[in-house]
Every structure is written in structure tokens, then in C-alpha cells.
Design a protein around this motif. Structure first.
Motif, short mmCIF file in Angstrom:
data_model
loop_
_atom_site.label_atom_id
_atom_site.label_comp_id
_atom_site.label_asym_id
_atom_site.label_seq_id
_atom_site.Cartn_x
_atom_site.Cartn_y
_atom_site.Cartn_z
N GLY A 123 0.83 -1.21 0.00
CA GLY A 123 0.00 0.00 0.00
C GLY A 123 0.85 1.25 0.00
O GLY A 123 0.47 2.28 0.56
N TYR A 124 2.00 1.20 -0.61
CA TYR A 124 2.97 2.30 -0.62
C TYR A 124 2.44 3.50 -1.40
O TYR A 124 1.68 3.36 -2.36
N ALA A 125 2.84 4.68 -0.96
CA ALA A 125 2.48 5.93 -1.65
C ALA A 125 3.76 6.70 -1.95
O ALA A 125 4.74 6.64 -1.19
N THR A 126 3.77 7.40 -3.07
CA THR A 126 4.94 8.19 -3.48
C THR A 126 4.48 9.50 -4.11
O THR A 126 3.29 9.70 -4.34
N GLY A 129 6.68 11.72 -10.02
CA GLY A 129 8.05 11.75 -10.51
C GLY A 129 9.03 10.95 -9.68
O GLY A 129 10.20 10.84 -10.05
N VAL A 130 8.61 10.37 -8.54
CA VAL A 130 9.53 9.61 -7.68
C VAL A 130 9.17 8.12 -7.78
O VAL A 130 8.11 7.69 -7.32
N LEU A 131 10.06 7.36 -8.40
CA LEU A 131 9.86 5.91 -8.54
C LEU A 131 10.49 5.22 -7.34
O LEU A 131 11.70 5.25 -7.15
N PRO A 132 9.66 4.59 -6.49
CA PRO A 132 10.22 3.90 -5.33
C PRO A 132 10.93 2.60 -5.75
O PRO A 132 10.69 2.08 -6.84
N THR A 148 14.80 -11.69 -4.11
CA THR A 148 15.04 -10.36 -4.67
C THR A 148 13.72 -9.86 -5.26
O THR A 148 12.92 -10.64 -5.78
N VAL A 149 13.50 -8.56 -5.12
CA VAL A 149 12.28 -7.94 -5.63
C VAL A 149 12.68 -6.92 -6.69
O VAL A 149 13.54 -6.08 -6.45
N SER A 150 12.05 -7.03 -7.86
CA SER A 150 12.37 -6.11 -8.96
C SER A 150 11.08 -5.76 -9.70
O SER A 150 10.05 -6.39 -9.51
N TYR A 151 11.19 -4.76 -10.54
CA TYR A 151 10.04 -4.41 -11.38
C TYR A 151 10.03 -5.31 -12.61
O TYR A 151 11.04 -5.48 -13.28
N TYR A 152 8.87 -5.88 -12.90
CA TYR A 152 8.66 -6.53 -14.18
C TYR A 152 8.05 -5.50 -15.13
O TYR A 152 8.36 -5.47 -16.30
N GLN A 153 7.20 -4.66 -14.51
CA GLN A 153 6.62 -3.52 -15.25
C GLN A 153 6.55 -2.35 -14.27
O GLN A 153 5.88 -2.43 -13.25
N GLU A 154 7.26 -1.26 -14.59
CA GLU A 154 7.29 -0.09 -13.70
C GLU A 154 5.96 0.66 -13.75
O GLU A 154 5.30 0.69 -14.78
N PRO A 155 5.63 1.31 -12.62
CA PRO A 155 4.40 2.11 -12.61
C PRO A 155 4.65 3.47 -13.29
O PRO A 155 5.78 3.95 -13.36
N ASP A 156 3.58 4.06 -13.75
CA ASP A 156 3.67 5.41 -14.32
C ASP A 156 3.49 6.40 -13.18
O ASP A 156 2.39 6.57 -12.66
N VAL A 157 4.59 7.02 -12.76
CA VAL A 157 4.53 7.99 -11.66
C VAL A 157 4.63 9.43 -12.18
O VAL A 157 4.94 10.35 -11.41
N SER A 158 4.30 9.64 -13.46
CA SER A 158 4.41 10.98 -14.06
C SER A 158 3.22 11.87 -13.71
O SER A 158 3.27 13.08 -13.89
N LYS A 159 2.16 11.28 -13.17
CA LYS A 159 0.98 12.06 -12.81
C LYS A 159 0.38 11.48 -11.54
O LYS A 159 0.58 10.31 -11.20
N THR A 177 7.48 -15.16 -8.76
CA THR A 177 6.08 -14.77 -8.64
C THR A 177 5.97 -13.34 -9.14
O THR A 177 6.74 -12.48 -8.73
N ASP A 178 5.02 -13.10 -10.03
CA ASP A 178 4.74 -11.73 -10.50
C ASP A 178 3.47 -11.26 -9.81
O ASP A 178 2.45 -11.96 -9.82
N MET A 179 3.55 -10.08 -9.19
CA MET A 179 2.41 -9.52 -8.46
C MET A 179 2.02 -8.17 -9.05
O MET A 179 2.87 -7.33 -9.28
N VAL A 180 0.73 -8.00 -9.24
CA VAL A 180 0.22 -6.69 -9.65
C VAL A 180 -0.08 -5.94 -8.36
O VAL A 180 -0.82 -6.42 -7.50
N VAL A 181 0.53 -4.75 -8.22
CA VAL A 181 0.31 -3.94 -7.02
C VAL A 181 -0.08 -2.53 -7.43
O VAL A 181 0.33 -2.04 -8.48
N GLU A 182 -0.89 -1.92 -6.59
CA GLU A 182 -1.28 -0.53 -6.84
C GLU A 182 -0.45 0.38 -5.96
O GLU A 182 -0.09 0.05 -4.84
N LEU A 183 -0.17 1.55 -6.51
CA LEU A 183 0.67 2.53 -5.85
C LEU A 183 -0.05 3.87 -5.92
O LEU A 183 -0.55 4.26 -6.98
N LEU A 184 -0.15 4.54 -4.79
CA LEU A 184 -0.78 5.86 -4.76
C LEU A 184 0.28 6.91 -5.10
O LEU A 184 1.32 6.99 -4.43
#
Length: 191
Positions: A123-126, A129-132, A148-159, A177-184
Motif C-alpha cells: 500500500g505504498y504511496a509516493t 516523478g519519484v519511482l520507489p 530479490t524484488v524487482s520491477y517486471y513492469q514499472e508504474p507510471d509515476v508521471s501524474k 512470482t509476478d504480483m500486480v500492485v497498486e501505488l498511490l
């Protein structure tokens, strides 16, 4: 006449005695055959014990897992190997000795890790423009090895708003394991 009866009785007695003797010999032969069969089975570990057993990392093994017929011999089998010296969380091959009915048998336990890691979204928030770091998006990571935890697909933090990312968890043995997560993503500073 009397003498022919005696001869007849003697013949019958001899026949009965011969039949009894034959029966004794046959019973003795059957007992020896059964004893030889039991010895043969007890001397052939391949008939009782599996040569190699694969166990998932983190799973406590039991002697019955190593038996060809666990129902028949399960109660008679016990580990001779001190299992407290085997780290069941570390994949590898371990020689194991199992005692069955007082006789020791050797086998191999192969500990494997085929279970992918698991985690929960954090439930992370950023800020815009800041990619956690990817590990910040998950919590409660569970596996028997390092993950190890890495991005398979980065979130769009431009808006601002809710962004979706795909985070990949990879354990030390290559399970993923690939997980879809939401980021505020907020336009204001995150406290």
C-alpha cells in the motif's frame, strides 16, 4: 488268514507312517522356503526402500516417505540419521540411513525448492516523478531462501492518482512470482 490280516495291517501302518513322514518333510520344506523368502526380502533394500526421495524445502520428512510400501512397513521404519543435523530449508542431496525392523538401509534425500515466493502489497504511496524501489511495494515476503524484488513492469509515476506496477519476486533457486500492485501517486509531498 490271521497272518494275511497282520500283513495287511503292517502295510497300512507302513503306508500311514510313510504318509506322515512325507507330510513332515513337505512342511519342513515349506517352512524353509518361507524363511528363505523372508531373508531374501530383508536383504534387498531396493524392495523396501526408495533409492532417492525428493522433498520440498521446508517440509519435514518422515521415514514412511522413503518406503516402497509405507502401509506394510511404515510402523517398522525409523530414521537412524540424526535429522536435526539436516537443514530442510537448504536444497541439496543428503545421505539418509533408515532402520527397518532392526536392519539399516541407506538412501538419498534430495531437498528441492520448487515453491515460488509469496508476499503482500504494502500500500505504498509516493510523489509524482519519484519511482520507489520495487521492494517498497511489497511486505511479508515468504520463502525458504533469499528473495530479490524487482520491477517486471514499472508504474507510471508521471501524474497523480493510482498507478499499477508488476513486481517480480525471485528466490535464490529461480522460482518467481509476478504480483500486480497498486501505488498511490500524490502531487503533494508524502508525509
Amino acid at each position: 488268514m490271521e497272518s494275511s490280516r497282520n500283513v495287511s495291517r503292517q502295510r497300512r501302518r507302513r503306508r500311514k507312517n510313510q504318509q506322515r513322514e512325507n507330510l513332515r518333510v513337505l512342511c519342513g520344506f515349506l517352512i524353509l522356503l518361507l524363511a528363505a523368502l523372508l531373508c531374501f526380502l530383508m536383504l534387498r533394500p531396493g524392495e523396501l526402500l526408495l533409492e532417492r526421495v525428493s522433498v520440498e524445502a521446508g517440509t519435514a520428512p518422515s521415514p514412511a516417505m522413503f518406503l516402497v510400501d509405507a502401509q506394510a512397513y511404515g510402523e517398522l521404519a525409523a530414521f537412524k540419521t540424526d535429522m536435526s543435523t539436516v537443514n530442510i530449508n537448504v536444497p541439496g542431496e543428503y545421505p539418509i540411513v533408515i532402520t527397518i525392523n532392526g536392519k539399516d538401509y541407506s538412501t538419498v534425500m534430495e531437498i528441492v525448492d520448487k515453491t515460488p515466493p509469496a508476499a503482500a502489497p504494502s500500500g505504498y504511496a509516493t510523489e509524482v516523478g519519484v519511482l520507489p524501489e520495487a521492494y517498497m511495494l511489497v511486505t511479508d515476503v515468504q520463502d525458504v531462501s533469499d528473495v530479490t524484488v524487482s520491477y517486471y513492469q514499472e508504474p507510471d509515476v508521471s501524474k497523480g492518482g493510482t498507478a499499477e506496477a508488476v513486481v517480480r519476486l525471485t528466490d535464490a533457486y529461480g522460482n518467481t512470482t509476478d504480483m500486480v500492485v497498486e501505488l498511490l501517486v500524490t502531487a503533494d509531498e508524502v508525509p
